[in-house]
Write a protein that holds these residues in place. Structure first.
Motif, PDB file in Angstrom:
ATOM      1  N   GLY A   1      -5.875   1.595   4.629  1.00  0.00           N
ATOM      2  CA  GLY A   1      -6.026   0.946   3.435  1.00  0.00           C
ATOM      3  C   GLY A   1      -6.641  -0.179   3.497  1.00  0.00           C
ATOM      4  N   THR A  39       1.102  -0.599   0.002  1.00  0.00           N
ATOM      5  CA  THR A  39      -0.111   0.328  -0.137  1.00  0.00           C
ATOM      6  C   THR A  39       0.752   1.627  -0.413  1.00  0.00           C
ATOM      7  OG1 THR A  39      -1.712  -0.912   1.277  1.00  0.00           O
ATOM      8  CG2 THR A  39      -1.440   1.037   1.285  1.00  0.00           C
ATOM      9  N   ALA A  74      -3.735   0.090  -3.364  1.00  0.00           N
ATOM     10  CA  ALA A  74      -2.913  -0.852  -2.774  1.00  0.00           C
ATOM     11  C   ALA A  74      -2.391  -1.484  -4.320  1.00  0.00           C
ATOM     12  CB  ALA A  74      -3.876  -2.104  -1.704  1.00  0.00           C
TER      13      ALA A  74
END
Length: 403
Positions: free
Chosen positions: A193, A139, A148
């Motif tokens: 993320g 990420t 990502a």
């Protein structure tokens, strides 16, 4: 997790939209921190674009997981905090379906692959990202924005540390392609993320003096008090009083039938007797005020929790009410140890009974299977207050009146 699908409009091209990407702020018409009602309003304004919409929520425990509005044809969804019902995270989960515009450049969509090289060229240099070995995901973070990238197993040695070097390309000359983009508020400096990192996203702070989710304190049988604006609205107040304190109502409508009058032994009128009472609707405050049609004085307040799974979901914003147990004499001031005896939109029915005691059997309320696909609710009455309870045990509405 339940879904509420919308019907697709014929002839709509899939993946044909371009949305402006605003790192840390939002995408297209959707802004971080917006209430869920505002998001639905944007959707309704553009039905030909957002023609297939799924609403996902955890029916049994609606405060446990996000409320998610998903656009499967366009590859992204909106995550709303279940308590405040404000947008905390935007995720593009299928980057090939959604083309994003940043400044004057495009990225994503079926024709512009969001490769690591393309992301780096468009957004510029940044610090090394984080590699999740278990998921095989690298990420990359920018303020309020993350990308990502899946890392093939044969190249995991390129990212063997938690903070790895930038994998611009693999030894075979290929470059990773983004599998997910996250847009989140950057004021907390959190890195958001996939996986556990997703939980770090929070809705941005409300502006000073904002009335959204303003605490509304209840003094049973007497009045309600708005804590931000300081307005006190007592039973018996006139429409003019309410206009002065709360401003123009969002809507006004006449109450057609008093369905509960049959339960009153002192009132022999037929249940179908027309009622001249009328409501002031304050949808943005999660509040209805019922006036007596003869005296034009307040006789009831109706407070809405706006939980998904109720027929009125998305008709009102959530009312953040606070009701104290009878042991505290209806005081507005919370003393030591009173938190456990407060009734709020988060309080379940079993907790209400612990605070106020058992009130006997419930009246069943339904709007018919056609207009209400969620089934019946149950109404329990106490002195000066009645609770409408959903099948999952959460409160749908609270009605305040004078006994």
């Amino acid at each position: 997790m339940l879904q509420r699908p919308r019907r697709r409009c014929e002839g709509t091209a899939m993946g044909a939209i371009v949305l402006d990407l605003r790192p840390g702020l939002g995408i297209g018409p959707f802004s971080l921190g917006m209430p869920i009602c505002d998001a639905f309003a944007q959707i309704e304004q553009q039905p030909n674009i957002y023609d297939v919409v799924h609403v996902k929520y955890y029916d049994e425990e609606p405060l446990k997981l996000d409320i998610v509005i998903s656009f499967p044809d366009h590859g992204f969804h909106l995550r709303f905090d279940p308590w405040s019902q404000r947008l905390r995270l935007i995720e593009i989960f299928d980057v090939k379906r959604l083309q994003m515009r940043y400044a004057t450049s495009l990225i994503g969509g079926p024709s512009t692959l969001a490769t690591f090289v393309a992301v780096y060229a468009l957004f510029g240099p940044t610090f090394p990202g984080i590699y999740d070995k278990g998921r095989g995901i690298y990420t990359l973070f920018y303020p309020g924005l993350s990308f990502a990238f899946p890392i093939p197993s044969q190249y995991t040695e390129c990212c063997h540390e938690r903070e790895a070097e930038l994998p611009l390309e693999f030894p075979d000359g290929t470059t990773p392609v983004t599998c997910r983009v996250s847009i989140y508020d950057s004021s907390t400096d959190s890195k958001v993320g996939v996986g556990a990192l997703m939980d770090k996203a929070c809705a941005p702070p409300l502006a000073a003096g904002s009335l959204y989710m303003e605490a509304v304190h209840v003094k049973l049988g007497e009045e309600i008090w708005f804590t931000v604006g300081g307005q006190h609205i007592p039973f018996g107040a006139s429409p003019q009083d309410v206009w002065t304190e709360l401003g123009r109502p969002c809507g006004i409508h006449q109450k057609q039938v008093d369905q509960m009058v049959i339960h009153s032994a002192s009132d022999p009128r037929p249940r179908t007797t027309l009622c001249v009472d009328y409501f002031y609707n304050y949808f943005t405050r999660g509040l209805d005020i019922l006036f007596d049609g003869q005296t034009h004085k307040i006789k009831k307040f109706v407070l809405h929790t706006n939980y998904p799974g109720h027929a009125d979901f998305n008709s009102y914003m959530k009312c953040n009410f606070v009701i104290y147990g009878s042991d505290f004499g209806g005081s507005f001031h919370q003393g030591e140890g009173t938190a456990k005896r407060m009734i709020t939109p988060s309080t379940k029915w079993e907790q209400v009974k612990e605070i106020l005691g058992d009130c006997g059997r419930a009246a069943i309320q339904t709007q018919g299977s056609t207009s209400n696909p969620f089934g019946s609710t149950f109404v329990y009455g106490y002195q000066n207050v009645a609770f409408e309870v959903m099948k999952n045990g959460y409160l749908a509405t609270v009605t305040l009146f004078q006994s």
